[in-house]
Design an enzyme around this catalytic site. Structure first.
Site, PDB file in Angstrom:
ATOM      1  N   SER A   1     -69.116 -12.142 -14.922  1.00  0.00           N
ATOM      2  CA  SER A   1     -68.223 -10.331 -14.539  1.00  0.00           C
ATOM      3  C   SER A   1     -67.882 -10.464 -12.758  1.00  0.00           C
ATOM      4  O   SER A   1     -66.654 -11.018 -12.817  1.00  0.00           O
ATOM      5  CB  SER A   1     -69.693  -9.580 -14.341  1.00  0.00           C
ATOM      6  OG  SER A   1     -70.157  -8.624 -13.746  1.00  0.00           O
TER       7      SER A   1
ATOM      8  N   ASP B   1     -67.368  -4.737 -24.482  1.00  0.00           N
ATOM      9  CA  ASP B   1     -67.757  -5.236 -23.309  1.00  0.00           C
ATOM     10  C   ASP B   1     -66.848  -4.229 -22.621  1.00  0.00           C
ATOM     11  O   ASP B   1     -66.069  -3.604 -22.528  1.00  0.00           O
ATOM     12  CB  ASP B   1     -67.488  -6.435 -23.152  1.00  0.00           C
ATOM     13  CG  ASP B   1     -67.757  -6.566 -20.981  1.00  0.00           C
ATOM     14  OD1 ASP B   1     -68.415  -5.208 -20.683  1.00  0.00           O
ATOM     15  OD2 ASP B   1     -68.294  -7.815 -20.695  1.00  0.00           O
TER      16      ASP B   1
END
Length: 664
Positions: free
Chosen positions: A446, A498
């Site tokens: 991330s 995602d």
């Protein structure tokens, strides 16, 4: 639809948003009215007790008041059900009904006070059943009044009194010296201040310095620019996401063109390379997940983690010179040891220090892969969120490599912080002194994946053989030139749909346009969209074929905005204009197209007709390119596919599958 105008100001609620809450209140009021009516009828001749006269008047007045409220709610719900999101005409009488309903709160408040006074009077000696009924009535009245006040606060728009002023597109360019231009500037400034106050309120629990104040202003300007050109309320956005998801599922169910299938059929050489990188990615994802410390360990081991960490909290305690930041009970370090399987002596440096633009990381020796691993933590705090949202672009100039490379500002500053620690504090020199033959590998998930990617670019000249594995990095990270340059040493791993891997300002603008287009042209009432959408998300089935004004239009006509669509777009936001208008010389657009770093491995879950989660999910992986992630996909898994445990599970599944194939 446009926000409801009431009391001379705009509110963050539409005239078609009263169906579901109104129906719920109507049900409560009906049950309440029936109960009070039965109570009054049964005890009609038994009001001779002390205080009974007031009780008789109270119950009779309450029955009449509830009947009036029920009538007003019936009218409110019925009118709110009419029309569509972009056609509020059939609901034009709703404000009058809403004024009537709000007026009824005054006698209800008075009756609640009277009931509370009567109940608290010790001289009242009426039947206990009646007293309990009045107590329940008083409690219900106050609960409804309190929730109504909370609802008003939620839908209150601080800029509602100023949003009636918008400029036509053709006259919005040369107004610097005009009264209209000054008014527009004041509106923008007020909107920025409102967003800044909201952000400060959300971050009230953290210590704020100059960096925070600069970040607050930058993020407030970003939100102001993004939300200033639409007249949508939150329920419109929810309906748009539901429609987009079902439209997307319908498109995915269509058979692919032969050319599209062929382009995803890699050669055996490419497949072998992919298998090797998947095995490496599964190994290094452990380090990226371990950087989250005890929150990740407890999340993945909810029943045993605390017991195991409590048992180890006093052992393997590193000296103060080897650890930075707070880890008073050794929970972070103990979790890292358990997740990675390394020994204490394998760690060179551990930093849990966390501020805006300064994120935790650790440096360790990986003897299995003969690598010095720099693992960067992802988003886990308000400071990290502020770093993520500092989405302005800045130049990243590399000598003898590239020119005009744009990068995400907040993530670049975080990478600069770690770079200074690694180089200026001699951390990497210490590591290579211990293991000079090892290679350098930088990993992160991330925010950590984005930071690791930019850090790898900064260290590339000094360490030509370094590798970087970025797991689920933010989509708006590097300009095209930098993204192409990183394909030689960075591997990005994306799972499924995602959301974060597709997040960038151009993609967000595209999502906004798609929401406005599909919402404005759907011919179904909003409550039907929301109800059917919730059923579809929970129980599955076939996507609804909602009729729209787009049906039957020619392909050329589809490229032109419809009247309903334009009514919801008040003017183009600066971030959107930056994508299409000619930028000033030597001045890059504020939000240009930014891409994922390096070569991209896309891991997808094999298609399944089941809506519920399954323990035997199978994954497939293939090489992909940045254009696949140029649009945000709506899915219930758009958040869960980003979670580090899901990424690690998918990579382990693929790695084990590859290992079993080799053994066969």
């Amino acid at each position: 639809m446009p926000g409801l105008v009431l009391f001379g100001r705009r509110w963050a609620i539409g005239s078609d948003d009263f169906v579901l809450p109104g129906a719920f209140e109507l049900f409560v009021r009906l049950v309440w009215w029936i109960g009070i009516f039965v109570l009054y009828t049964v005890h009609k001749g038994q009001f001779n007790c002390p205080g009974g006269g007031l009780l008789h008047s109270y119950l009779l007045g309450l029955i009449i008041l509830l009947a009036s409220i029920i009538c007003a709610l019936c009218a409110l719900v019925y009118i709110s059900m009419q029309g569509t999101i972009s056609n509020p005409g059939p609901r034009k009488s709703l404000p009058k009904i809403l004024y009537t309903r709000l007026l009824l709160y005054f006698p209800e408040f008075i009756w609640a006070v009277v009931g509370a006074v009567w109940v608290s009077d010790n001289s009242v000696q009426c039947e206990k059943t009646v007293i309990n009924g009045v107590i329940g009535t008083v409690i219900a009245s106050w609960i409804i009044i309190i929730f109504t006040i909370i609802g008003v606060v939620i839908v209150f728009d601080p800029l509602g009194g100023k949003k009636t002023f918008y400029l036509p597109e053709g006259v919005s360019r040369n107004l610097e010296s005009s009264h209209s231009g000054q008014l527009l500037y004041n509106v923008k400034s007020s909107a920025t201040r409102v967003w800044e106050k909201r952000i400060r309120l959300l971050c009230c629990c953290i210590v704020q310095d100059d960096d925070h104040r600069v970040a607050f202003t930058s993020i407030a300007e970003l939100f102001r620019a993004y939300f200033s050109d639409t007249d949508l309320v939150p329920s419109d956005i929810a309906a748009g996401l539901i429609l987009l998801h079902q439209e997307q599922d319908k498109m995915e169910s269509c058979p692919k063109e032969p050319e599209e299938v062929l382009c995803h059929s890699p050669s055996s050489l490419v497949t072998d390379d992919l298998d090797v990188e998947l095995e490496n990615a599964a190994h290094y994802m452990l380090f990226a997940a371990a950087a989250y410390g005890w929150p990740y360990y407890v999340y993945t081991n909810p029943y045993t983690a605390l017991c195991k960490l409590n048992g180890d909290c006093c052992r393997n305690r590193p000296t103060d010179s080897e650890i930075t930041g707070g880890d008073r009970h050794n929970f972070h370090f103990g979790s890292i040891l358990k997740i990675t399987g390394l020994q204490y002596r394998d760690f060179i440096h551990i930093s849990f220090h966390n501020k805006i633009y300064e994120i935790p990381f650790f440096v360790a020796l990986d003897h299995k892969k003969e690598a010095i691993v720099v693992a960067v933590r992802g988003t886990l705090s308000f400071e990290d969120i502020l770093t993520d949202l500092s989405a302005d672009c800045e130049d990243l100039t590399l000598e003898e490599v590239l020119e005009n490379g744009f990068v995400h500002k907040g993530i670049t500053q975080a990478a600069n912080y770690i770079y200074r620690k690694l180089i200026n504090d001699g951390i990497l020199n210490q590591a290579f002194t211990i293991a000079p033959e090892y290679k350098l590998v930088i990993v992160g998930h991330s925010l950590g994946g984005g930071t690791a990617s930019i850090l790898a670019i900064m260290l590339r000249n000094s360490f030509p053989t370094l590798r970087c594995f970025a797991f689920s990095p933010p989509g708006g990270l590097l300009s095209k030139s930098l993204a192409d340059y990183t394909k030689n040493f960075i591997i990005s791993v994306i799972v499924g749909k995602d959301l974060v891997a597709r997040l960038s300002m151009p993609n967000m603008e595209d999502l906004k346009r798609r929401i406005v287009r599909i919402v404005a042209n759907c011919n179904r009432p909003k409550y039907q969209i929301l109800l059917r959408g919730c059923w579809y998300e929970v129980f599955g089935g076939d996507p609804d074929d909602f009729p729209t004004e787009l049906d039957g239009r020619s392909q050329d006509a589809l490229t032109q905005p419809l009247l309903a669509e334009e009514s919801l777009m008040v003017h183009r936001s600066p971030s959107y204009n930056a994508l299409e208008e000619e930028p000033h010389l030597n001045s890059p657009p504020q939000y240009p197209h930014l891409y994922l770093p390096g070569k991209i491995i896309h891991v997808v879950e094999e298609c399944s007709s089941k809506r519920l989660c399954s323990s035997d999910i199978k994954y497939t992986a293939r090489w992909s390119n940045e254009t696949v992630f140029s649009s945000i996909l709506i899915s219930p898994k758009m958040i869960t596919d980003h979670m580090p445990d899901v990424v690690l599970k998918a990579l382990n599944s693929l790695s084990q599958e590859h290992g079993s194939c080799l053994s066969c």
